[in-house]
Design a protein around this motif. Structure first.
Motif, PDB file in Angstrom:
ATOM      1  N   ALA A   1     114.063  40.876  33.473  1.00 37.55           N
ATOM      2  CA  ALA A   1     113.703  41.182  34.852  1.00 37.55           C
ATOM      3  C   ALA A   1     113.579  39.909  35.686  1.00 37.55           C
ATOM      4  CB  ALA A   1     112.385  41.955  34.878  1.00 37.55           C
ATOM      5  N   THR A   2     113.921  40.020  36.942  1.00 35.46           N
ATOM      6  CA  THR A   2     113.784  38.893  37.866  1.00 35.46           C
ATOM      7  C   THR A   2     112.313  38.687  38.211  1.00 35.46           C
ATOM      8  OG1 THR A   2     115.911  39.523  38.843  1.00 35.46           O
ATOM      9  CG2 THR A   2     114.559  37.950  40.069  1.00 35.46           C
ATOM     10  N   PRO A   3     111.810  37.466  38.118  1.00 34.86           N
ATOM     11  CA  PRO A   3     110.410  37.215  38.520  1.00 34.86           C
ATOM     12  C   PRO A   3     110.166  37.655  39.964  1.00 34.86           C
ATOM     13  CG  PRO A   3     111.285  35.342  37.324  1.00 34.86           C
ATOM     14  CD  PRO A   3     112.437  36.270  37.560  1.00 34.86           C
ATOM     15  N   SER A   4     109.031  38.212  40.205  1.00 33.97           N
ATOM     16  CA  SER A   4     108.729  38.760  41.531  1.00 33.97           C
ATOM     17  C   SER A   4     108.746  37.690  42.619  1.00 33.97           C
ATOM     18  CB  SER A   4     107.367  39.466  41.507  1.00 33.97           C
ATOM     19  OG  SER A   4     106.351  38.567  41.082  1.00 33.97           O
ATOM     20  N   ASP A   5     108.318  36.463  42.287  1.00 30.51           N
ATOM     21  CA  ASP A   5     108.309  35.419  43.310  1.00 30.51           C
ATOM     22  C   ASP A   5     109.724  35.013  43.705  1.00 30.51           C
ATOM     23  OD1 ASP A   5     108.554  34.431  40.713  1.00 30.51           O
ATOM     24  OD2 ASP A   5     107.883  32.428  41.298  1.00 30.51           O
ATOM     25  N   TRP A   6     110.693  35.158  42.770  1.00 32.28           N
ATOM     26  CA  TRP A   6     112.087  34.897  43.131  1.00 32.28           C
ATOM     27  C   TRP A   6     112.561  35.921  44.158  1.00 32.28           C
ATOM     28  CZ3 TRP A   6     115.240  33.647  38.033  1.00 32.28           C
ATOM     29  CH2 TRP A   6     114.652  32.535  37.414  1.00 32.28           C
ATOM     30  N   LEU A   7     112.261  37.180  43.907  1.00 33.72           N
ATOM     31  CA  LEU A   7     112.688  38.234  44.823  1.00 33.72           C
ATOM     32  C   LEU A   7     112.015  38.094  46.179  1.00 33.72           C
ATOM     33  CD1 LEU A   7     112.683  41.261  42.356  1.00 33.72           C
ATOM     34  CD2 LEU A   7     114.678  40.248  43.457  1.00 33.72           C
ATOM     35  N   THR A   8     110.794  37.613  46.179  1.00 34.69           N
ATOM     36  CA  THR A   8     110.086  37.403  47.441  1.00 34.69           C
ATOM     37  C   THR A   8     110.723  36.280  48.242  1.00 34.69           C
ATOM     38  OG1 THR A   8     108.020  38.134  46.408  1.00 34.69           O
ATOM     39  CG2 THR A   8     107.845  36.887  48.474  1.00 34.69           C
ATOM     40  N   GLN A   9     111.190  35.270  47.524  1.00 28.01           N
ATOM     41  CA  GLN A   9     111.780  34.104  48.178  1.00 28.01           C
ATOM     42  C   GLN A   9     113.111  34.450  48.832  1.00 28.01           C
ATOM     43  OE1 GLN A   9     112.556  30.956  45.433  1.00 28.01           O
ATOM     44  NE2 GLN A   9     113.337  29.547  46.987  1.00 28.01           N
ATOM     45  N   THR A  10     113.995  35.163  48.112  1.00 34.19           N
ATOM     46  CA  THR A  10     115.304  35.535  48.631  1.00 34.19           C
ATOM     47  C   THR A  10     115.846  36.709  47.837  1.00 34.19           C
ATOM     48  OG1 THR A  10     117.559  34.754  49.084  1.00 34.19           O
ATOM     49  CG2 THR A  10     116.489  33.888  47.123  1.00 34.19           C
ATOM     50  N   ALA A  11     116.714  37.483  48.466  1.00 30.95           N
ATOM     51  CA  ALA A  11     117.244  38.678  47.804  1.00 30.95           C
ATOM     52  C   ALA A  11     118.036  38.328  46.555  1.00 30.95           C
ATOM     53  CB  ALA A  11     118.118  39.468  48.774  1.00 30.95           C
ATOM     54  N   SER A  12     118.768  37.220  46.585  1.00 34.79           N
ATOM     55  CA  SER A  12     119.527  36.751  45.424  1.00 34.79           C
ATOM     56  C   SER A  12     119.874  35.292  45.634  1.00 34.79           C
ATOM     57  CB  SER A  12     120.804  37.567  45.211  1.00 34.79           C
ATOM     58  OG  SER A  12     121.722  37.348  46.256  1.00 34.79           O
ATOM     59  N   GLN A  13     120.125  34.586  44.543  1.00 32.72           N
ATOM     60  CA  GLN A  13     120.507  33.175  44.649  1.00 32.72           C
ATOM     61  C   GLN A  13     121.925  33.020  45.136  1.00 32.72           C
ATOM     62  OE1 GLN A  13     119.454  29.584  41.891  1.00 32.72           O
ATOM     63  NE2 GLN A  13     121.212  30.599  40.975  1.00 32.72           N
ATOM     64  N   GLY A  14     122.802  33.955  44.749  1.00 32.73           N
ATOM     65  CA  GLY A  14     124.193  33.901  45.172  1.00 32.73           C
ATOM     66  C   GLY A  14     125.084  33.220  44.158  1.00 32.73           C
ATOM     67  N   MET A  15     126.375  33.413  44.305  1.00 30.92           N
ATOM     68  CA  MET A  15     127.372  32.905  43.369  1.00 30.92           C
ATOM     69  C   MET A  15     127.652  31.427  43.626  1.00 30.92           C
ATOM     70  SD  MET A  15     131.123  34.577  42.701  1.00 30.92           S
ATOM     71  CE  MET A  15     132.098  34.176  41.259  1.00 30.92           C
ATOM     72  N   ASN A  16     127.857  30.676  42.555  1.00 37.62           N
ATOM     73  CA  ASN A  16     128.302  29.292  42.702  1.00 37.62           C
ATOM     74  C   ASN A  16     129.575  29.285  43.532  1.00 37.62           C
ATOM     75  OD1 ASN A  16     129.500  26.712  42.321  1.00 37.62           O
ATOM     76  ND2 ASN A  16     128.401  26.466  40.394  1.00 37.62           N
ATOM     77  N   ALA A  17     129.565  28.552  44.633  1.00 31.86           N
ATOM     78  CA  ALA A  17     130.690  28.605  45.571  1.00 31.86           C
ATOM     79  C   ALA A  17     132.001  28.153  44.942  1.00 31.86           C
ATOM     80  CB  ALA A  17     130.376  27.742  46.799  1.00 31.86           C
ATOM     81  N   HIS A  18     131.935  27.286  43.928  1.00 28.47           N
ATOM     82  CA  HIS A  18     133.162  26.834  43.276  1.00 28.47           C
ATOM     83  C   HIS A  18     133.838  27.957  42.502  1.00 28.47           C
ATOM     84  CE1 HIS A  18     132.713  22.575  44.192  1.00 28.47           C
ATOM     85  NE2 HIS A  18     131.432  22.707  43.925  1.00 28.47           N
ATOM     86  N   LEU A  19     133.095  28.999  42.161  1.00 26.89           N
ATOM     87  CA  LEU A  19     133.642  30.101  41.376  1.00 26.89           C
ATOM     88  C   LEU A  19     134.186  31.230  42.243  1.00 26.89           C
ATOM     89  CD1 LEU A  19     130.865  30.361  38.627  1.00 26.89           C
ATOM     90  CD2 LEU A  19     132.917  28.928  38.653  1.00 26.89           C
ATOM     91  N   MET A  20     134.053  31.104  43.549  1.00 28.57           N
ATOM     92  CA  MET A  20     134.455  32.199  44.438  1.00 28.57           C
ATOM     93  C   MET A  20     135.953  32.153  44.720  1.00 28.57           C
ATOM     94  SD  MET A  20     131.120  32.000  46.968  1.00 28.57           S
ATOM     95  CE  MET A  20     131.742  33.175  48.169  1.00 28.57           C
ATOM     96  N   LYS A  21     136.724  32.282  43.650  1.00 29.17           N
ATOM     97  CA  LYS A  21     138.184  32.262  43.734  1.00 29.17           C
ATOM     98  C   LYS A  21     138.739  33.386  42.868  1.00 29.17           C
ATOM     99  CE  LYS A  21     140.205  29.135  45.349  1.00 29.17           C
ATOM    100  NZ  LYS A  21     140.741  28.860  46.691  1.00 29.17           N
ATOM    101  N   ILE A  22     139.932  33.856  43.191  1.00 30.49           N
ATOM    102  CA  ILE A  22     140.571  34.916  42.417  1.00 30.49           C
ATOM    103  C   ILE A  22     140.827  34.484  40.978  1.00 30.49           C
ATOM    104  CG2 ILE A  22     142.900  34.193  43.092  1.00 30.49           C
ATOM    105  CD1 ILE A  22     141.686  37.816  42.500  1.00 30.49           C
TER     106      ILE A  22
END
Length: 713
Positions: free
Chosen positions: A145-166
């Protein structure tokens, strides 16, 4: 009925993991225990191993559902995904983290263990490897489970931008599948070294072929990906992970060249299973290096903790290999008359082993140097002094630490590898021509040796064409004649493969086998030519320009202009830090020497707000040209992608790092300027064409030719 229960177990596990993620880690743990039982108890192997594979595949399917449905209450989804990502990137995050890749590799290994069903062995090595990986995946906890303080801080950390390729959908899963098939070679290799496997199993040969072709294709997709990203900026640069994977590729090649006519007891019979076992060992090493922060690397799962597991598994396999080799030391010798064909294949095998061990040795040396605290040589820091003059405040100490961190000395490795590479070209070409006619083989070999010697002594086309217009170490410039000799040897091998495959295809019914074999060798040599020519003859130029519609000339016959710069601060699902992130798309036009105009765009993405002064021209040029500084400047939310024009004679990259221009648009004191870098790679198309030819030829062996013998030709 049993098949139905296995399917039910798999889909039941997927449903449980998707609906009740809290049980997911328990499902993986149960699968690991089943795999352990299958690996240790032969009588239970057949009934238990399919359930282990089904549970692992079900867990993967459940994790995929969680990623697609944005279940950010699951830590893995929160860490690596984002709601705004397209569906294919959400799915690609299945192998975007340490937990996911370990789980995927465990599932692959157990699937192979189920298919093989090594009933005659006391221990099923593939199942035991799968069990270790599955238990490690459960420990890593992809369903935690995601720690509650992480969820409070932001909805998600997001994908490493270098990996955002086909390419995320192709590179990683192909390499992981190749890893699994390579690890499956450990069991027959250990049995062979111990003298228990007197002939090589057809299933193991199929595994080796599939591993090699999938690894080749995976490396190829990785090269295309790296060519588009500032973290690399070129197809290859001897990153520690690349070095380990290259060693695996070479040892798989050595293994495949040693399979023909193999039998325990024949002269030099141990080298073939040794190559297979070492390929499996270095596969585990490659996975460990990806998760270890000792060496500077662009391939890394930040914060990963599974490296000790992979290194320990590799050590266990080495120990098991030594034990089995000791037990098999008294295998009765089998007399065999060795002909030129067998001798040539063995020499090729040894050459591949030498290159593979050279790569592994340089990797080990880097780890040793780091452990001993030895200073990294100054000649391996080409941009450090320049950057030192442009550092800000306390940054110099951080730069010094980054450049002091050890990695593989790619220059020394490349120079040493040229010797066995030349030998492979000469031996391979001679083998193909010798199969046409013995006299032709010896005559062409004599000519090829003379040509290689002349290129080595006097220099060849590459040495003469080198103009010093690009980025190339002087240590590589010094061995350009040696590279010319390797190109000549590669051309000899390519010609031999062409003539033999075309001639033989007319005289045999096994046309597909013959043509595929020729295609593999031809493609490999074409790719070698492309890689060496593009690297040695690369060129670059740089300009600091005002963002306007004016055309700017370059010394390479190209002109360019930046027509507009659009800044977008909307969320894209990538890694973010606060609310200051942005995407800057520069619309560019490139005029070729033939006056054709090509339009496209470059991407500058940063999770931070535009940093005042960050767009210093020298700093950004160093970032583009030196991957080590690019790693230093990188964050998971920062990417720089060029506009690329792929052509038959050259590939061109146009880089527009627009940090200063973005800051100016945001009201900063900077002028609306950008440093633009043009990089030219002659004959890079040969690299891409060669990879396609080799993969296409290998695909027949992997799918249709596995376990089959062509008729004698």
């Amino acid at each position: 009925m049993r098949k139905h229960t296995i399917w039910l177990a798999g889909f039941g596990a997927a449903l449980l993991c998707a609906v009740f993620p809290i049980v997911g880690n328990g499902v993986i743990f149960a699968a690991g225990l089943c795999a352990l039982v299958a690996g240790v108890f032969p009588r239970l192997r057949q009934p238990v191993s399919p359930y282990a594979a089904a549970l692992l595949l079900g867990a993967l399917l459940g994790l995929a559902v969680l990623l697609i449905s944005d279940r950010f209450e699951v830590r893995y989804v929160w860490l690596y995904s984002g709601a705004e990502l397209p569906l294919y990137l959400k799915l690609g995050n299945l192998w975007g983290g340490d937990e996911g890749t370990t789980l995927l590799l465990a599932a692959f290994c157990m699937s192979l263990a189920t298919i093989n069903r090594a009933m005659s062995s006391r221990f099923d090595v593939t199942a035991l490897i799968g069990a270790t990986l599955a238990l490690s995946a459960a420990w890593l906890g992809p369903f935690s489970a995601t720690p509650s303080d992480w969820l409070t801080q932001t909805a998600s950390q997001g994908m490493n931008a270098h990996l955002m390729k086909i390419w995320m959908l192709f590179h990683a899963p192909l390499v992981l599948a190749a890893y699994a098939w390579t690890l499956a070679l450990a069991a027959p290799a250990l049995a062979a070294l111990g003298g228990h496997q007197t002939t090589w199993p057809g299933a193991a040969l199929a595994h080796a072929r599939r591993a090699w072709v999938l690894l080749t294709a995976g490396i190829g997709f990785g090269m295309v990906w790296a060519f588009e990203d500032a973290m690399f900026g070129q197809a290859w640069h001897w990153d520690p992970v690349q070095t380990a994977v290259f060693a695996v590729w070479c040892l798989l090649g050595a293994h495949l060249h040693g399979v023909a006519g193999w039998q325990a007891g024949r002269p030099l019979w141990r080298w073939m299973p040794f190559a297979a076992l070492m390929a499996a060992v270095l596969t585990l090493v490659a996975m460990g290096v990806t998760r270890n922060e000792t060496l500077a690397s662009s391939h890394r799962y930040v914060g990963a903790t599974a490296a000790p597991v992979y290194f320990s598994l590799a050590a266990v396999l080495v120990l098991a290999g030594c034990t089995m080799a000791w037990r098999g030391r008294r295998v009765a010798p089998t007399p065999l008359r060795t002909g030129p064909m067998v001798l040539g294949l063995r020499l090729t095998q040894f050459a591949f082993i030498v290159i593979g061990l050279l790569a592994a040795g340089h990797l080990a040396w880097a780890y040793l140097a780091s452990a001993k605290g030895w200073p990294r040589p100054e000649d391996l820091k080409p941009f450090f002094e320049t950057l030192g003059n442009w550092q800000r405040g306390s940054e110099l100490s951080a730069l010094r630490a980054a450049f002091a961190q050890w990695d593989v000395n790619g220059y020394a490795l490349a120079r040493a590898a040229l010797y066995p590479l030349i030998a492979i070209g000469l031996i391979g070409g001679w083998l193909f021509f010798w199969r046409l006619a013995r006299r032709i083989g010896w005559i062409t070999l004599s000519v090829a040796i003379i040509v290689c010697a002349a290129a080595w002594i006097e220099g060849g086309p590459l040495t003469r064409a080198y103009m010093g217009e690009g980025v190339l170490s002087q240590r590589i410039v010094a061995v350009l004649p040696r590279i010319d000799a390797s190109l000549a040897a590669g051309a000899y091998l390519a010609l031999g493969a062409i003539f033999w495959s075309v001639y033989t295809a007319h005289r045999t019914s096994a046309k597909a086998h013959v043509l595929s074999l020729g295609l593999i060798h031809l493609g490999a040599m074409v790719a070698l030519w492309g890689a060496l020519l593009a690297t040695a003859l690369n060129g670059y130029s740089q300009r600091v320009i005002d963002l306007s519609d004016a055309w700017h000339e370059t010394p390479h016959g190209y002109s360019f202009r930046v027509t507009s710069l659009e800044v977008d601060r909307a969320a894209d699902g990538g890694w973010t830090k606060g609310t200051g992130g942005f995407r800057a798309l520069a619309q560019v036009e490139l005029k070729t020497p033939s006056d054709d105009v090509i339009s496209g765009q470059t991407l500058y993405r940063d999770a931070r707000s535009a940093v005042q002064g960050y767009g210093g021209p020298v700093r950004q040029i160093c970032e583009i040209l030196d991957y080590r500084y690019a790693r230093y400047a990188n964050t998971p939310g920062y990417v720089l992608h060029p506009f690329i024009d792929h052509g038959w004679t050259r590939d061109v990259q146009l880089w527009v790092p627009s940090a200063a221009a973005v800051a100016a648009l945001e009201g900063g004191p900077q002028k609306s300027q950008a440093v633009v870098v043009l990089r030219v790679f002659p004959f890079a198309s040969l690299l891409w064409i060669g990879l396609v030819l080799t993969s296409a030829g290998g695909l027949w062996f992997a799918v249709r030719g596995a376990g089959r013998r062509a008729r004698k030709t």
